[in-house]
Design a protein around this motif. Structure first.
Motif, PDB file in Angstrom:
ATOM      1  N   VAL A 118      -5.099   3.836  -6.930  1.00 34.97           N
ATOM      2  CA  VAL A 118      -4.101   3.366  -5.960  1.00 34.97           C
ATOM      3  C   VAL A 118      -4.329   1.882  -5.683  1.00 34.97           C
ATOM      4  CG1 VAL A 118      -3.180   3.639  -3.632  1.00 34.97           C
ATOM      5  CG2 VAL A 118      -3.879   5.663  -4.923  1.00 34.97           C
ATOM      6  N   ARG A 126      -2.924  -0.312  -8.237  1.00 34.15           N
ATOM      7  CA  ARG A 126      -1.469  -0.357  -8.105  1.00 34.15           C
ATOM      8  C   ARG A 126      -1.054  -1.249  -6.919  1.00 34.15           C
ATOM      9  NH1 ARG A 126       2.901   0.367 -11.449  1.00 34.15           N
ATOM     10  NH2 ARG A 126       4.661   0.146 -10.033  1.00 34.15           N
ATOM     11  N   VAL A 127      -1.874  -1.247  -5.845  1.00 35.10           N
ATOM     12  CA  VAL A 127      -1.589  -2.112  -4.690  1.00 35.10           C
ATOM     13  C   VAL A 127      -1.497  -3.559  -5.156  1.00 35.10           C
ATOM     14  CG1 VAL A 127      -2.559  -3.096  -2.564  1.00 35.10           C
ATOM     15  CG2 VAL A 127      -2.631  -0.628  -2.918  1.00 35.10           C
ATOM     16  N   ARG A 181      -0.551   2.684   6.373  1.00 35.76           N
ATOM     17  CA  ARG A 181      -1.982   2.405   6.344  1.00 35.76           C
ATOM     18  C   ARG A 181      -2.385   1.333   7.350  1.00 35.76           C
ATOM     19  NH1 ARG A 181      -5.903   5.293   3.476  1.00 35.76           N
ATOM     20  NH2 ARG A 181      -4.813   6.529   1.931  1.00 35.76           N
ATOM     21  N   LEU A 195      -8.673   3.907   0.045  1.00 36.46           N
ATOM     22  CA  LEU A 195      -7.705   4.179  -1.014  1.00 36.46           C
ATOM     23  C   LEU A 195      -8.450   4.493  -2.308  1.00 36.46           C
ATOM     24  CD1 LEU A 195      -5.198   1.284  -0.315  1.00 36.46           C
ATOM     25  CD2 LEU A 195      -4.706   3.713  -0.102  1.00 36.46           C
ATOM     26  N   ARG A 196      -7.858   5.393  -3.093  1.00 28.74           N
ATOM     27  CA  ARG A 196      -8.435   5.695  -4.409  1.00 28.74           C
ATOM     28  C   ARG A 196      -8.364   4.466  -5.298  1.00 28.74           C
ATOM     29  NH1 ARG A 196      -4.955  10.810  -5.928  1.00 28.74           N
ATOM     30  NH2 ARG A 196      -4.890   9.559  -7.831  1.00 28.74           N
ATOM     31  N   GLU A 221       0.757   3.896  -3.077  1.00 30.63           N
ATOM     32  CA  GLU A 221       0.334   5.272  -2.858  1.00 30.63           C
ATOM     33  C   GLU A 221       1.439   6.239  -3.259  1.00 30.63           C
ATOM     34  OE1 GLU A 221      -1.166   5.978   1.087  1.00 30.63           O
ATOM     35  OE2 GLU A 221      -2.724   7.295   0.321  1.00 30.63           O
ATOM     36  N   ALA A 236       2.940   9.115   0.702  1.00 30.79           N
ATOM     37  CA  ALA A 236       2.297   7.952   1.318  1.00 30.79           C
ATOM     38  C   ALA A 236       2.412   8.049   2.821  1.00 30.79           C
ATOM     39  CB  ALA A 236       2.946   6.664   0.828  1.00 30.79           C
ATOM     40  N   ARG A 237       1.498   7.368   3.497  1.00 31.14           N
ATOM     41  CA  ARG A 237       1.631   7.254   4.947  1.00 31.14           C
ATOM     42  C   ARG A 237       1.259   5.824   5.312  1.00 31.14           C
ATOM     43  NH1 ARG A 237      -3.060   7.373   7.724  1.00 31.14           N
ATOM     44  NH2 ARG A 237      -4.968   7.750   6.527  1.00 31.14           N
ATOM     45  N   THR A 261       0.454   8.849  -6.100  1.00 30.41           N
ATOM     46  CA  THR A 261       0.196  10.206  -5.614  1.00 30.41           C
ATOM     47  C   THR A 261       1.473  10.959  -5.245  1.00 30.41           C
ATOM     48  OG1 THR A 261       0.037   9.622  -3.279  1.00 30.41           O
ATOM     49  CG2 THR A 261      -1.962   9.375  -4.597  1.00 30.41           C
ATOM     50  N   MET A 269       0.829  -1.217   0.000  1.00 26.82           N
ATOM     51  CA  MET A 269       0.000   0.000   0.000  1.00 26.82           C
ATOM     52  C   MET A 269       0.854   1.255   0.000  1.00 26.82           C
ATOM     53  SD  MET A 269      -3.506  -0.769   2.093  1.00 26.82           S
ATOM     54  CE  MET A 269      -2.761  -1.201   3.609  1.00 26.82           C
ATOM     55  N   ILE A 270       1.927   1.232   0.792  1.00 25.40           N
ATOM     56  CA  ILE A 270       2.795   2.409   0.821  1.00 25.40           C
ATOM     57  C   ILE A 270       3.440   2.625  -0.547  1.00 25.40           C
ATOM     58  CG2 ILE A 270       5.001   3.277   1.714  1.00 25.40           C
ATOM     59  CD1 ILE A 270       4.193   2.427   4.441  1.00 25.40           C
TER      60      ILE A 270
END
Lengths: 304, 66
Positions: free
Chosen positions: A236, A239-240, A174, A232-233, A164, A171-172, A168, A160-161
């Protein structure tokens, strides 16, 4: 942990759980597996218990299994979501109610056994919850729980990081904060449990499609504790899936998802329990047992 | 499952206390509530299940306080 705001919104937590109740059976594989392991551990305790509680019971599988094991006379089951408690009531042997792990409604010394299946990692105030559990137990009552520990879903967290950041540019983390095993063992002790034990088992599930894991987490009612924050969008998310496969995909095309499950056990103190001897209370010299000569310590100068 | 209100398990009533004060509860059978006078809250019983959530409890009115 003082100074931090509560990480979990309890109302949202109840909402997620209630939403998961209807189709829980399709996603409850992890709870079934952990319930089996908890019952195995309960069977290792050579005792029978009169009245037990399944705390954070979800659909009540653990309460029913505890009764089936013949180790417990009667079981109560409680969940923070009415819809889950209703599922648990399908077993007429189990008395059910709605209660929050952080505000237990049980009289002091009223329970012989408290079991909890993968629920207490939701608590904002775990030390407080453990203390309340210990107070609700009779002396020599037993507490046995499984909770998610740090390292759970590490693959997903990393994917996820990376996703993101790729989409974008920022990232932070999750994954919600989870305690590690040493913290948990310390908390058991601080809550006043005797003979506390904490150990870790990893349960790895594999998926053909990484995003199925997210659907399962939602189906378990676990979206919020394990996955924190805004959804998450869509780009995104896609992409995950790619990052997850690229980083962790096996030769068979499947990806692993690891759950680190901490098993916690402890007893409400009772004078009949084994305790360490007082220092200096030994009746025999160690040197006699070892058959050696004892050399008195040289006094050093530090006492000057 | 029927719509009738099953009674609360009596064994459960014996060990329940107020989740806020850990004080005693009074069972109001007519209203299907468990009343904590110390906390000034009435916990509803739905479908025979006590709902022991402080934020879902009904605050007692002035005339209900003791």
């Amino acid at each position: 942990m003082a100074g931090f705001s509560a990480p979990f919104d309890r109302r949202r937590f109840r909402l997620h759980r209630a939403r998961a109740a209807a189709d829980f059976a399709a996603h409850d594989f992890l709870f079934r597996e952990i319930a089996d392991r908890l019952i195995d551990r309960l069977a290792d305790v050579t005792r029978r218990f009169g009245l037990g509680l399944d705390l954070g019971c979800h659909a009540g599988r653990l309460a029913s299994a505890a009764l089936d094991s013949g180790r417990v006379g009667r079981m109560i089951a409680c969940d923070a979501a009415l819809a889950m408690a209703r599922e648990a009531r399908a077993d007429p042997r189990v008395a059910t109610l709605v209660a929050d792990e952080e505000a237990l409604p049980f009289a002091p010394a009223s329970l012989d056994l408290v079991l909890s299946n993968f629920s207490l990692h939701w608590a904002n105030d775990l030390p407080g919850a453990l203390l309340q559990i210990r107070h609700a137990l009779k002396p020599d009552g037993f507490f046995l729980a499984a909770v998610a520990a740090r390292g759970s879903l590490a693959e997903l967290g990393e994917a996820m990081i990376a996703a993101e950041a790729f989409v974008t540019g920022g990232a932070r983390p999750r994954l919600a904060p989870m305690a590690d095993l040493r913290d948990l063992a310390g908390l058991l002790q601080r809550a006043g449990f005797a003979l506390p034990v904490a150990d870790l088992e990893t349960i790895t599930v594999t998926y053909e499609e990484p995003l199925r894991l997210l659907a399962d987490l939602r189906g378990m009612g676990e979206t919020n504790p394990l996955l924190d924050g805004a959804p998450l969008r869509r780009d995104v998310l896609m992409r995950v899936s790619e990052e997850y496969r690229a980083r962790f995909g096996g030769a068979d095309g499947r990806v692993p998802a690891s759950f680190r499950v901490a098993f916690l056990a402890g007893w409400a103190p009772h004078e009949a329990q084994q305790k360490p001897l007082r220092p200096g209370s030994a009746r025999h010299r160690l040197s006699e047992a070892l058959g050696t000569t004892e050399h008195p310590l040289e006094r050093d100068d530090k006492d000057r | 499952m029927t719509d009738r209100n099953p009674d609360v398990d009596p064994k459960l009533l014996e060990i329940l206390v107020c989740p806020v004060t850990k004080g005693p509860l009074v069972y109001d059978r007519e209203k299907q509530e468990l009343v904590s006078h110390q906390a000034g809250l009435a916990f509803p019983i739905r479908e025979g299940m006590p709902i022991m959530l402080p934020d879902e409890a009904r605050p007692l009115g002035d005339d209900e306080q003791r």
